[in-house]
Write an enzyme that holds these catalytic residues in place. Structure first.
Site, PDB file in Angstrom:
ATOM      1  N   GLY A   1      20.144  22.553   0.612  1.00 56.46           N
ATOM      2  CA  GLY A   1      19.991  21.314   1.356  1.00 56.46           C
ATOM      3  C   GLY A   1      18.592  21.220   1.932  1.00 56.46           C
ATOM      4  O   GLY A   1      17.977  22.236   2.272  1.00 56.46           O
ATOM      5  N   CYS A   2      18.070  20.011   2.059  1.00 50.37           N
ATOM      6  CA  CYS A   2      16.680  19.848   2.511  1.00 50.37           C
ATOM      7  C   CYS A   2      16.485  20.301   3.951  1.00 50.37           C
ATOM      8  O   CYS A   2      15.527  21.020   4.270  1.00 50.37           O
ATOM      9  CB  CYS A   2      16.236  18.402   2.321  1.00 50.37           C
ATOM     10  SG  CYS A   2      17.328  17.166   3.068  1.00 50.37           S
ATOM     11  N   ASN A   3      17.402  19.911   4.847  1.00 54.86           N
ATOM     12  CA  ASN A   3      17.307  20.365   6.232  1.00 54.86           C
ATOM     13  C   ASN A   3      17.455  21.876   6.316  1.00 54.86           C
ATOM     14  O   ASN A   3      16.789  22.543   7.121  1.00 54.86           O
ATOM     15  CB  ASN A   3      18.404  19.708   7.077  1.00 54.86           C
ATOM     16  CG  ASN A   3      18.269  18.212   7.178  1.00 54.86           C
ATOM     17  OD1 ASN A   3      17.178  17.686   7.387  1.00 54.86           O
ATOM     18  ND2 ASN A   3      19.369  17.507   7.042  1.00 54.86           N
TER      19      ASN A   3
END
Length: 348
Positions: free
Chosen positions: A150-152
């Site tokens: 996931g990017c976060n």
């Protein structure tokens, strides 16, 4: 050697960014792009910036359309990848940009996502440092099933892992607040993502321990050596198309200080081509990472609060998604890890 590629869900932001990076990769040839509602349309109608791929047309997403390629990238909504991936040949390199294969815990999947848990694949964050000092890139070499983070999660993990592994921070009282661009939510029409709702405003979401990226972050911190980590995680939607600025804090461990903290982070990333720790007193801006596969990081110690503060900037669509996929793909295929990946951003 040229590897044939199919990209499923290619009409979305993540799929489009995968295509943009692949278009400049010397050893990849995109032959098939699939979509749902856009099936039958020329790719250039949906992604007018991808001029070199104007000859492609979207087709329906089926295992039959995807099979027969050397590489398949799944840029599909959460819950849609597992069933399709299960029908692809084992020798095909498959990268899932969704969440379906990130979590090792079926219980975490049930709590935060629901539905069938399809099992965990090799985790596609090459720079993730393990408790024994190894790096995740060693797991990715030769892999044929890869879960893109996931990017976060990427921003928070990169900001914390060196301190966890070196023992200079405590893992039971971690806080992360992130300014996030709306492209991370995908291309679907939603009222809260309309320009009239976003412009001139900032709003928190997924507050109070409910955000789906939390179990993935904790999973990574355990890989780095944390026994029982906890995190307070708050993303904030801000009016920039792409980018993440994560401010992550953790308590200094007994005996640790500013010098030992900086040594931990700088030594962890000294040889990394895509993760750069800035000099003392300097902190990154998201604009410096737009279009690049770089994560920029500033580090400070708040002596009064006895906390380390790491500020991490990255492009959520590149280092946070598509760039991570290409970087992991390179490792899996045995080509140079940096091949086809930009280090320089776009300014202004």
């Amino acid at each position: 050697m040229t590897y044939s590629v199919a990209v499923a869900g290619a009409s979305g932001y993540a799929g489009g960014e995968v295509l943009r990076l692949m278009a400049q990769h010397p050893e990849l040839e995109v032959r098939t792009v699939t979509a749902h509602s856009n099936a039958g349309q020329p790719l250039i109608d949906v992604h007018p910036h991808l001029r070199s791929l104007a000859h492609l047309e979207f087709v329906e997403t089926t295992p039959e359309r995807l099979a027969g390629h050397d590489v398949v990238v799944l840029a599909l909504p959460h819950g849609a990848s597992g069933a399709i991936a299960a029908e692809l040949p084992p020798e095909t390199l498959v990268l899932d940009c969704g969440a379906d294969h990130r979590l090792t815990s079926a219980a975490d999947w049930a709590r935060y996502y629901g539905g069938e848990h399809h099992g965990a694949w090799a985790y596609g964050l090459p720079e993730l440092i393990h408790a024994d000092g190894a790096r995740q890139r060693e797991v990715l070499a030769g892999a044929r099933r890869i879960a893109v983070p996931g990017c976060n999660v990427t921003a928070v993990t990169l900001g914390l892992a060196p301190g966890i592994r070196s023992g200079v921070i405590e893992a039971h009282d971690v806080s992360a607040v992130l300014a996030v661009g709306p492209s991370g939510a995908g291309r679907s029409l939603r009222t809260d993502l309309l320009a009239s709702e976003l412009l001139g405003s900032a709003s928190a979401y997924g507050v109070g321990g409910v955000h789906r990226h939390i179990p993935e972050i904790l999973q990574n911190l355990r890989v780095a050596g944390a026994a029982d980590p906890t995190i307070s995680f708050t993303p904030v939607l801000v009016p920039m198309a792409r980018g993440i600025l994560a401010t992550v804090t953790a308590r200094l461990a007994p005996g640790a200080d500013a010098a030992s903290a900086r040594e931990a982070w700088e030594s962890a990333y000294a040889a990394e081509p895509f993760v750069h720790v800035l000099p003392a007193g300097r902190f990154p801006a998201t604009a410096s990472t737009v279009g690049a596969n770089t994560a920029l990081m500033g580090l400070a110690v708040d002596d009064d609060a006895q906390r380390v503060v790491a500020v991490v900037a990255l492009d959520n669509l590149v280092k946070g998604t598509a760039g991570a996929a290409i970087q992991s793909l390179n490792l899996a295929l045995g080509v140079p890890e940096t091949l086809g990946l930009p280090v320089n951003g776009v300014a202004p």
